[in-house]
Design a protein around this motif. Structure first.
Motif, PDB file in Angstrom:
ATOM      1  N   TRP A 282       0.914  -0.869   0.030  1.00  0.00           N
ATOM      2  CA  TRP A 282       0.287   0.080   0.069  1.00  0.00           C
ATOM      3  C   TRP A 282       0.708   1.556  -0.071  1.00  0.00           C
ATOM      4  N   GLY A 283       1.998   1.049   0.812  1.00  0.00           N
ATOM      5  CA  GLY A 283       2.197   2.358   1.563  1.00  0.00           C
ATOM      6  C   GLY A 283       3.565   2.919  -0.255  1.00  0.00           C
ATOM      7  N   GLU A 284       4.343   1.677  -0.696  1.00  0.00           N
ATOM      8  CA  GLU A 284       4.878   2.146  -2.172  1.00  0.00           C
ATOM      9  C   GLU A 284       4.676   2.167  -3.039  1.00  0.00           C
ATOM     10  N   ALA A 285       4.136   0.323  -3.599  1.00  0.00           N
ATOM     11  CA  ALA A 285       3.478  -0.218  -4.940  1.00  0.00           C
ATOM     12  C   ALA A 285       2.408   0.396  -5.461  1.00  0.00           C
ATOM     13  N   LEU A 286       0.760   1.438  -4.330  1.00  0.00           N
ATOM     14  CA  LEU A 286       0.422   1.579  -5.074  1.00  0.00           C
ATOM     15  C   LEU A 286       0.041   2.661  -3.714  1.00  0.00           C
ATOM     16  N   ARG A 287       0.943   3.091  -3.469  1.00  0.00           N
ATOM     17  CA  ARG A 287       0.813   4.473  -2.683  1.00  0.00           C
ATOM     18  C   ARG A 287      -0.011   6.013  -4.074  1.00  0.00           C
ATOM     19  N   GLN A 288       0.340   5.722  -5.318  1.00  0.00           N
ATOM     20  CA  GLN A 288      -0.182   6.813  -5.885  1.00  0.00           C
ATOM     21  C   GLN A 288      -1.345   6.629  -6.559  1.00  0.00           C
ATOM     22  N   GLU A 289      -1.789   4.862  -7.084  1.00  0.00           N
ATOM     23  CA  GLU A 289      -2.814   4.513  -7.033  1.00  0.00           C
ATOM     24  C   GLU A 289      -4.079   5.772  -6.811  1.00  0.00           C
ATOM     25  N   VAL A 290      -4.355   4.630  -5.065  1.00  0.00           N
ATOM     26  CA  VAL A 290      -4.562   5.381  -3.694  1.00  0.00           C
ATOM     27  C   VAL A 290      -4.525   6.712  -3.793  1.00  0.00           C
ATOM     28  N   ILE A 291      -3.549   7.358  -3.583  1.00  0.00           N
ATOM     29  CA  ILE A 291      -4.080   8.890  -4.038  1.00  0.00           C
ATOM     30  C   ILE A 291      -4.811   9.476  -4.945  1.00  0.00           C
ATOM     31  N   ASP A 292      -4.411   9.377  -6.114  1.00  0.00           N
ATOM     32  CA  ASP A 292      -5.139   9.283  -7.731  1.00  0.00           C
ATOM     33  C   ASP A 292      -6.452   9.241  -7.539  1.00  0.00           C
ATOM     34  N   SER A 293      -6.257   7.963  -6.748  1.00  0.00           N
ATOM     35  CA  SER A 293      -8.269   7.556  -6.690  1.00  0.00           C
ATOM     36  C   SER A 293      -9.686   8.449  -6.144  1.00  0.00           C
ATOM     37  N   GLY A 294      -8.845   9.088  -5.946  1.00  0.00           N
ATOM     38  CA  GLY A 294     -10.027  10.881  -4.578  1.00  0.00           C
ATOM     39  C   GLY A 294     -10.733   9.795  -3.576  1.00  0.00           C
ATOM     40  N   ALA A 295      -9.867   8.059  -3.282  1.00  0.00           N
ATOM     41  CA  ALA A 295     -10.990   7.745  -2.547  1.00  0.00           C
ATOM     42  C   ALA A 295     -10.073   7.151  -1.079  1.00  0.00           C
ATOM     43  N   MET A 296     -11.389   7.155  -0.167  1.00  0.00           N
ATOM     44  CA  MET A 296     -10.583   6.591   1.852  1.00  0.00           C
ATOM     45  C   MET A 296     -10.353   5.126   1.228  1.00  0.00           C
ATOM     46  N   LEU A 297      -8.928   5.321   1.191  1.00  0.00           N
ATOM     47  CA  LEU A 297      -8.826   3.484   1.574  1.00  0.00           C
ATOM     48  C   LEU A 297      -9.298   3.384   3.039  1.00  0.00           C
ATOM     49  N   VAL A 309      -0.613  -3.174  17.039  1.00  0.00           N
ATOM     50  CA  VAL A 309      -1.212  -3.672  15.386  1.00  0.00           C
ATOM     51  C   VAL A 309      -1.102  -2.416  15.376  1.00  0.00           C
ATOM     52  N   VAL A 310      -2.372  -2.216  16.212  1.00  0.00           N
ATOM     53  CA  VAL A 310      -2.739  -0.558  15.253  1.00  0.00           C
ATOM     54  C   VAL A 310      -1.875   0.550  15.138  1.00  0.00           C
ATOM     55  N   LEU A 311      -1.181   0.473  16.570  1.00  0.00           N
ATOM     56  CA  LEU A 311      -0.110   1.914  16.427  1.00  0.00           C
ATOM     57  C   LEU A 311       0.784   1.456  15.462  1.00  0.00           C
ATOM     58  N   ARG A 312       1.445   0.161  15.378  1.00  0.00           N
ATOM     59  CA  ARG A 312       2.559   0.283  14.443  1.00  0.00           C
ATOM     60  C   ARG A 312       2.052   0.946  12.590  1.00  0.00           C
ATOM     61  N   CYS A 313       1.320  -0.382  12.541  1.00  0.00           N
ATOM     62  CA  CYS A 313      -0.022  -0.027  11.811  1.00  0.00           C
ATOM     63  C   CYS A 313      -0.304   1.838  11.127  1.00  0.00           C
ATOM     64  N   ALA A 314      -0.544   2.870  12.004  1.00  0.00           N
ATOM     65  CA  ALA A 314      -0.895   3.999  11.965  1.00  0.00           C
ATOM     66  C   ALA A 314       0.476   4.569  11.945  1.00  0.00           C
ATOM     67  N   ARG A 315       2.107   4.203  12.586  1.00  0.00           N
ATOM     68  CA  ARG A 315       2.537   4.888  12.085  1.00  0.00           C
ATOM     69  C   ARG A 315       3.324   4.966  10.887  1.00  0.00           C
ATOM     70  N   LEU A 316       3.462   3.560  10.292  1.00  0.00           N
ATOM     71  CA  LEU A 316       3.556   3.080   8.831  1.00  0.00           C
ATOM     72  C   LEU A 316       3.302   3.690   7.655  1.00  0.00           C
ATOM     73  N   LEU A 317       1.629   3.722   7.822  1.00  0.00           N
ATOM     74  CA  LEU A 317       0.877   4.818   6.819  1.00  0.00           C
ATOM     75  C   LEU A 317       1.488   5.976   7.394  1.00  0.00           C
ATOM     76  N   GLU A 318       1.351   6.695   7.569  1.00  0.00           N
ATOM     77  CA  GLU A 318       2.507   8.181   8.073  1.00  0.00           C
ATOM     78  C   GLU A 318       3.505   8.613   8.067  1.00  0.00           C
ATOM     79  N   LYS A 319       4.184   7.349   7.434  1.00  0.00           N
ATOM     80  CA  LYS A 319       5.380   7.278   7.302  1.00  0.00           C
ATOM     81  C   LYS A 319       5.414   7.796   5.556  1.00  0.00           C
ATOM     82  N   ARG A 320       3.920   6.682   4.744  1.00  0.00           N
ATOM     83  CA  ARG A 320       4.441   6.462   3.742  1.00  0.00           C
ATOM     84  C   ARG A 320       2.728   7.527   3.339  1.00  0.00           C
ATOM     85  N   PHE A 321       2.134   8.208   3.615  1.00  0.00           N
ATOM     86  CA  PHE A 321       1.512   8.958   3.377  1.00  0.00           C
ATOM     87  C   PHE A 321       1.114  10.442   3.552  1.00  0.00           C
ATOM     88  N   GLY A 322       1.661  10.420   4.980  1.00  0.00           N
ATOM     89  CA  GLY A 322       1.817  11.361   5.542  1.00  0.00           C
ATOM     90  C   GLY A 322       0.442  11.998   6.929  1.00  0.00           C
TER      91      GLY A 322
END
Length: 475
Positions: A282-297, A309-322
């Motif tokens: 999600w954070g690298e290979a599909l990151r731009q597709e997620v953003i460009d879609s205009g949807a909320m993943l 798990v939730v905290l670690r995922c939140a940190r990883l998503l922040e790193k990749r999507f801001g």
């Protein structure tokens, strides 16, 4: 009203919707008994207040169905083979004199009312002097009220927890709250009827559900065209069917199928490695597709320790999507959210939200799915539900009836005929005996109970919108 003879089942026989030993009770009361009065209450338990809900479903399911001569004949046969006596004359009187309907008056607090422990929610009184025993006979089905009340109460208690964290960490608490707890419980319950009653009870406090039986129940019982909402979401079979080597293609397919501007879709992402999926797929290979879609993943972890798990995922998503800092100083992820549906109960919801807050994340970033913990991990003792006879009339004279076991004072019951009064100034509910003088103090008190059912007639029908408004007025 909701009964089709072509689908008739032995379980639809109202006479047999009781405990076996009640078949013998009509001869056990004092000679001359011509009236009976009982009440239903929560005696406490896990919560000190409960949400009154679900009586209307029970009334329409079981009390709106006429007793017929065929029902009497079948019940007589079964009782004899089962080893119990049978009150044939009494049931034929119901058929012939009362058009097949139970001769009962049922009064209740309005659905959606928040009721303190030990304040009666419902009273049941006989209306035919020859059939006083009918009050206790219907206890088995009446007391099933415990289930929707308990689920509604649990859901409401979780809503209060989530609301407190949204108030502290979100700029948009009001619009988000109704969708923060989603019902995942259909597959974990014992029957479609359980799913319908419990699922609709959840939808008094929330609007998110994957239990279709609940939205059907909303239409049939509470005149609500659509009681709850869902979004497109993946399950493990739709992801793992692509194979581990093509997991990224499974995710890409989700974007292409559902990634439209303004849309929301959820994808379970722990089929192999949740952290790799979040960080690299999600954070690298599909990151731009997620953003460009205009949807909320919405990424769904589904295994491991929920808090970690939730905290670690939140940190990883922040790193990749801001993330953006909101007005209350907490981070809100861009383009993505999380939903945690594994291991969720009222305690883990609080722990996850507290952990996110401690680490600077708004409650905006997370929603919850609750399955067995919402609809199945409850029982009659969760709120200590009971229906007790509190008065009988013998030869025209009312007598108090009560129990007070020396071995368990907590099971002591109320005595006398009663109602519930509401203080006009404070809204406080209190139990009052009908003979009590305070009953007549109409300047300070009003009768909070409503006659909802009498001798086969539903006298007060609630819409789900009314029920929700009543609860919201308390919340």
């Amino acid at each position: 009203m909701f009964y089709n003879d072509s689908t008739r089942s032995i379980l639809d026989n109202p006479i047999l919707g009781t405990d076996s030993y009640k078949l013998s009770h009509w001869v056990q009361y004092p000679a001359g008994t011509d009236g009976m009065f009982s009440y239903i209450e929560s005696r406490g338990g896990k919560f000190d207040r409960s949400v009154m809900f679900g009586l209307q479903m029970i009334l329409l399911d079981f009390f709106a169905r006429r007793i017929t001569r065929e029902d009497v004949a079948i019940a007589k046969e079964i009782a004899a083979a089962h080893g119990e006596p049978f009150n044939e004359a009494g049931f034929l009187r119901i058929v012939d004199t009362h058009d097949g309907y139970w001769p009962l008056r049922i009064r209740a607090l309005p659905e959606g009312t928040v009721v303190p422990a030990s304040v009666p929610m419902v009273t049941v009184e006989s209306t035919d002097p020859e059939l006083a025993w009918a009050v206790s006979y219907v206890e088995t089905l009446m007391l099933q009220l415990w289930y929707p009340v308990t689920v509604a109460t649990l859901s409401w208690s979780v809503r209060k927890v989530i609301a407190s964290f949204l108030d502290e960490t979100s700029d948009d608490a009001a619009s988000q709250l109704p969708f923060k707890l989603h019902d995942f419980g259909y597959r974990g319950v014992s029957s479609p009827q359980t799913a319908a009653r419990g699922g609709l009870a959840h939808l008094v406090a929330f609007r998110g559900t994957d239990t279709l039986a609940a939205v059907l129940a909303g239409r049939v019982y509470y005149d609500e065209p659509m009681a709850g909402y869902s979004i497109p979401a993946a399950e493990h079979s739709t992801i793992t069917s692509w194979g581990p080597e093509a997991e990224v293609e499974a995710y890409r397919n989700m974007i292409r199928q559902f990634g439209k501007p303004g849309a929301i879709f959820a994808c379970v992402s722990d089929s192999t490695d949740i952290y790799n999926a979040v960080d690299h797929l999600w954070g690298e290979a599909l990151r731009q597709e997620v953003i460009d879609s205009g949807a909320m993943l919405v990424v769904r972890p589904d295994s491991g320790d929920p808090i970690e798990v939730v905290l670690r995922c939140a940190r990883l998503l922040e790193k990749r999507f801001g993330a953006d800092m909101n007005g209350k100083g907490y981070k809100v992820l861009r383009n993505v959210r999380l939903i945690q549906g594994d291991g969720i109960n009222d305690r883990t919801v609080r722990d996850i939200l507290a952990t996110l807050k401690l680490n600077g994340y708004s409650a905006d970033n997370i929603a919850f799915g609750m399955g067995g913990g919402l609809l199945q991990q409850v029982n009659r003792d969760t709120l200590k539900f009971a229906m007790k006879c509190s008065a009988i009339r013998v030869n025209g004279e009312w007598r108090d009836v009560w129990k007070n076991p020396v071995t368990d004072p907590g099971k002591a019951s109320k005595r006398g005929r009663m109602t519930v009064l509401r203080n006009r100034e404070t809204g406080e509910l209190r139990t009052a005996l009908i003979e009590d003088g305070v009953w007549h103090d109409t300047a300070r008190f009003e009768d909070a109970m409503v006659t909802v059912w009498e001798n086969g007639d539903l006298l007060r029908k609630y819409a789900l919108s009314e029920v929700r408004a009543t609860l919201d007025a308390t919340s």
